[in-house]
Motif scaffolding. Structure first.
Motif, PDB file in Angstrom:
ATOM      1  N   TYR A  64      -8.015  -1.129   7.233  1.00 15.19           N
ATOM      2  CA  TYR A  64      -9.410  -0.679   7.177  1.00 15.19           C
ATOM      3  C   TYR A  64      -9.890  -0.719   5.732  1.00 15.19           C
ATOM      4  O   TYR A  64      -9.313  -0.062   4.861  1.00 15.19           O
ATOM      5  N   LYS A  65     -10.930  -1.520   5.472  1.00 13.52           N
ATOM      6  CA  LYS A  65     -11.462  -1.654   4.111  1.00 13.52           C
ATOM      7  C   LYS A  65     -12.253  -0.409   3.742  1.00 13.52           C
ATOM      8  O   LYS A  65     -13.221  -0.049   4.399  1.00 13.52           O
ATOM      9  N   ILE A  66     -11.802   0.267   2.667  1.00 16.25           N
ATOM     10  CA  ILE A  66     -12.503   1.470   2.208  1.00 16.25           C
ATOM     11  C   ILE A  66     -13.403   1.174   1.007  1.00 16.25           C
ATOM     12  O   ILE A  66     -14.278   1.962   0.677  1.00 16.25           O
ATOM     13  N   LEU A  67     -13.186   0.039   0.357  1.00 16.68           N
ATOM     14  CA  LEU A  67     -13.999  -0.361  -0.789  1.00 16.68           C
ATOM     15  C   LEU A  67     -14.121  -1.871  -0.739  1.00 16.68           C
ATOM     16  O   LEU A  67     -13.126  -2.576  -0.630  1.00 16.68           O
ATOM     17  N   ARG A  68     -15.367  -2.352  -0.820  1.00 16.06           N
ATOM     18  CA  ARG A  68     -15.562  -3.790  -0.725  1.00 16.06           C
ATOM     19  C   ARG A  68     -16.728  -4.215  -1.599  1.00 16.06           C
ATOM     20  O   ARG A  68     -17.789  -3.592  -1.580  1.00 16.06           O
ATOM     21  N   SER A  69     -16.507  -5.242  -2.396  1.00 11.20           N
ATOM     22  CA  SER A  69     -17.586  -5.854  -3.156  1.00 11.20           C
ATOM     23  C   SER A  69     -17.489  -7.356  -2.931  1.00 11.20           C
ATOM     24  O   SER A  69     -16.682  -7.823  -2.128  1.00 11.20           O
ATOM     25  N   GLN A  70     -18.274  -8.123  -3.678  1.00  9.25           N
ATOM     26  CA  GLN A  70     -18.274  -9.563  -3.478  1.00  9.25           C
ATOM     27  C   GLN A  70     -16.919 -10.183  -3.814  1.00  9.25           C
ATOM     28  O   GLN A  70     -16.498 -11.146  -3.195  1.00  9.25           O
ATOM     29  N   ARG A  71     -16.209  -9.621  -4.805  1.00  9.02           N
ATOM     30  CA  ARG A  71     -14.950 -10.212  -5.249  1.00  9.02           C
ATOM     31  C   ARG A  71     -13.719  -9.330  -5.036  1.00  9.02           C
ATOM     32  O   ARG A  71     -12.603  -9.775  -5.224  1.00  9.02           O
ATOM     33  N   TYR A  72     -13.902  -8.077  -4.674  1.00  9.22           N
ATOM     34  CA  TYR A  72     -12.778  -7.139  -4.614  1.00  9.22           C
ATOM     35  C   TYR A  72     -12.790  -6.368  -3.302  1.00  9.22           C
ATOM     36  O   TYR A  72     -13.845  -6.016  -2.782  1.00  9.22           O
ATOM     37  N   ALA A  73     -11.608  -6.101  -2.773  1.00 10.55           N
ATOM     38  CA  ALA A  73     -11.490  -5.276  -1.565  1.00 10.55           C
ATOM     39  C   ALA A  73     -10.258  -4.378  -1.691  1.00 10.55           C
ATOM     40  O   ALA A  73      -9.216  -4.793  -2.189  1.00 10.55           O
ATOM     41  N   LEU A  74     -10.415  -3.127  -1.265  1.00  9.72           N
ATOM     42  CA  LEU A  74      -9.317  -2.164  -1.208  1.00  9.72           C
ATOM     43  C   LEU A  74      -9.262  -1.627   0.218  1.00  9.72           C
ATOM     44  O   LEU A  74     -10.285  -1.203   0.769  1.00  9.72           O
ATOM     45  N   SER A  75      -8.068  -1.650   0.811  1.00 10.77           N
ATOM     46  CA  SER A  75      -7.925  -1.273   2.221  1.00 10.77           C
ATOM     47  C   SER A  75      -6.803  -0.271   2.421  1.00 10.77           C
ATOM     48  O   SER A  75      -5.803  -0.299   1.711  1.00 10.77           O
ATOM     49  N   LEU A  76      -6.989   0.593   3.425  1.00  7.64           N
ATOM     50  CA  LEU A  76      -5.899   1.422   3.946  1.00  7.64           C
ATOM     51  C   LEU A  76      -5.126   0.560   4.936  1.00  7.64           C
ATOM     52  O   LEU A  76      -5.723  -0.227   5.679  1.00  7.64           O
ATOM     53  N   PHE A  77      -3.812   0.721   4.962  1.00  8.06           N
ATOM     54  CA  PHE A  77      -2.982  -0.130   5.799  1.00  8.06           C
ATOM     55  C   PHE A  77      -1.938   0.709   6.516  1.00  8.06           C
ATOM     56  O   PHE A  77      -1.362   1.634   5.937  1.00  8.06           O
ATOM     57  N   GLY A  78      -1.679   0.395   7.767  1.00  6.21           N
ATOM     58  CA  GLY A  78      -0.623   1.036   8.530  1.00  6.21           C
ATOM     59  C   GLY A  78       0.083   0.016   9.404  1.00  6.21           C
ATOM     60  O   GLY A  78      -0.543  -0.922   9.908  1.00  6.21           O
ATOM     61  N   SER A  79       1.398   0.187   9.561  1.00  7.00           N
ATOM     62  CA  SER A  79       2.178  -0.769  10.328  1.00  7.00           C
ATOM     63  C   SER A  79       3.268  -0.036  11.104  1.00  7.00           C
ATOM     64  O   SER A  79       3.876   0.902  10.598  1.00  7.00           O
ATOM     65  N   TYR A  80       3.522  -0.483  12.322  1.00  2.00           N
ATOM     66  CA  TYR A  80       4.638   0.012  13.127  1.00  2.00           C
ATOM     67  C   TYR A  80       5.422  -1.195  13.625  1.00  2.00           C
ATOM     68  O   TYR A  80       4.865  -2.085  14.270  1.00  2.00           O
ATOM     69  N   LYS A  81       6.716  -1.227  13.313  1.00  2.00           N
ATOM     70  CA  LYS A  81       7.570  -2.357  13.687  1.00  2.00           C
ATOM     71  C   LYS A  81       8.616  -1.892  14.689  1.00  2.00           C
ATOM     72  O   LYS A  81       9.357  -0.948  14.440  1.00  2.00           O
ATOM     73  N   VAL A  82       8.672  -2.565  15.820  1.00  2.00           N
ATOM     74  CA  VAL A  82       9.651  -2.288  16.872  1.00  2.00           C
ATOM     75  C   VAL A  82      10.757  -3.331  16.778  1.00  2.00           C
ATOM     76  O   VAL A  82      10.479  -4.539  16.786  1.00  2.00           O
ATOM     77  N   ARG A  83      11.983  -2.877  16.682  1.00  4.58           N
ATOM     78  CA  ARG A  83      13.124  -3.791  16.666  1.00  4.58           C
ATOM     79  C   ARG A  83      13.407  -4.239  18.102  1.00  4.58           C
ATOM     80  O   ARG A  83      13.417  -3.419  19.024  1.00  4.58           O
ATOM     81  N   LEU A  84      13.657  -5.529  18.285  1.00  6.03           N
ATOM     82  CA  LEU A  84      13.881  -6.087  19.621  1.00  6.03           C
ATOM     83  C   LEU A  84      15.355  -6.416  19.867  1.00  6.03           C
ATOM     84  O   LEU A  84      15.679  -7.239  20.707  1.00  6.03           O
ATOM     85  N   PHE A  85      16.252  -5.776  19.113  1.00  6.90           N
ATOM     86  CA  PHE A  85      17.676  -6.037  19.241  1.00  6.90           C
ATOM     87  C   PHE A  85      18.440  -4.741  19.000  1.00  6.90           C
ATOM     88  O   PHE A  85      17.900  -3.774  18.492  1.00  6.90           O
ATOM     89  N   ASP A  86      19.698  -4.737  19.373  1.00  8.50           N
ATOM     90  CA  ASP A  86      20.611  -3.627  19.083  1.00  8.50           C
ATOM     91  C   ASP A  86      21.864  -4.190  18.437  1.00  8.50           C
ATOM     92  O   ASP A  86      22.455  -5.142  18.953  1.00  8.50           O
ATOM     93  N   ASN A  87      22.268  -3.609  17.316  1.00 13.63           N
ATOM     94  CA  ASN A  87      23.552  -3.950  16.712  1.00 13.63           C
ATOM     95  C   ASN A  87      24.640  -3.121  17.366  1.00 13.63           C
ATOM     96  O   ASN A  87      24.396  -2.015  17.817  1.00 13.63           O
ATOM     97  N   GLU A  88      25.842  -3.659  17.374  1.00 19.90           N
ATOM     98  CA  GLU A  88      26.983  -2.893  17.858  1.00 19.90           C
ATOM     99  C   GLU A  88      27.677  -2.231  16.679  1.00 19.90           C
ATOM    100  O   GLU A  88      27.699  -2.771  15.579  1.00 19.90           O
ATOM    101  N   VAL A  89      28.226  -1.058  16.895  1.00 19.81           N
ATOM    102  CA  VAL A  89      28.983  -0.369  15.857  1.00 19.81           C
ATOM    103  C   VAL A  89      30.334  -1.055  15.723  1.00 19.81           C
ATOM    104  O   VAL A  89      30.983  -1.381  16.718  1.00 19.81           O
TER     105      VAL A  89
END
Length: 195
Positions: A64-89
């Protein structure tokens, strides 16, 4: 790595970004990973070779861009990553039979992303400052990423640097023998690390 040992990781990413509005973007990234590993069992001097390839993770991100001008942008960012594998011990009798695909568990990141484009230029300078929890078994991290991007038509070329600083909150730092080993103690300890 010891003589005759090898280790490599190849990632293939399929990603998409969609600008929902001028300020709000959603994105996803599907990662496929190939790990090649050859390690020597010190007790027998036998060389074991493994290769594993699987879907690694699915990442959903919001910006989500919280500050934007013609040449500059500052954004809040969030990410959630789901692992699709399981390692064995790791079990001693399975040496050379299993190779970890990555760290266990899901991952969350929040922070800021910025971009600056000088006037009349195809170059864009981008930077990220993120707080990331990479895995339940690892410490939280601060991630700083700086890159230069050259954009032409619908293609971008980039070169950059990333610095990851651990916050040293790994629950196994004081008791490293209590941390379960992921699959083999391979030629690399990349996925068996402790602060």
């Amino acid at each position: 790595l010891l003589d005759r040992e090898e280790y490599s990781v190849t990632d293939l990413n399929f990603f998409a970004q969609y600008g929902w509005t001028k300020e709000f973007e959603i994105g996803t990234n599907l990662k496929y990973r190939l790990v090649n590993d050859s390690a020597i069992d010190a007790s027998t001097n036998r060389l074991f070779k493994n290769s594993i390839s699987k879907l690694h993770s699915l990442d959903l991100n919001l910006k989500y861009k919280i500050l934007r001008s013609q040449r500059y942008a500052l954004s809040l960012f969030g990410s959630y990553k789901v692992r699709l594998f399981d390692n064995e011990v790791f079990q001693p009798q399975s040496f050379g039979q299993l190779t970890p695909l990555g760290d266990n568990g899901d991952s969350v990141a929040i922070g800021f992303k910025s971009a600056y484009q000088p006037a009349s230029s195809r170059f864009i300078f981008k930077s990220d400052l993120l707080f990331r929890n990479p895995s339940p078994e690892l410490s939280e991290e601060l991630v700083v990423n700086i890159k230069g991007v050259y954009a032409k038509n619908r293609t971008e070329y980039f070169l950059g640097l990333e610095n990851v600083v651990s916050l040293d909150r790994d629950e196994f730092s004081d008791n490293p023998t209590n941390k379960p080993l992921l699959a083999n103690p391979t030629a690399s300890n990349r996925f068996n690390s402790i602060n």
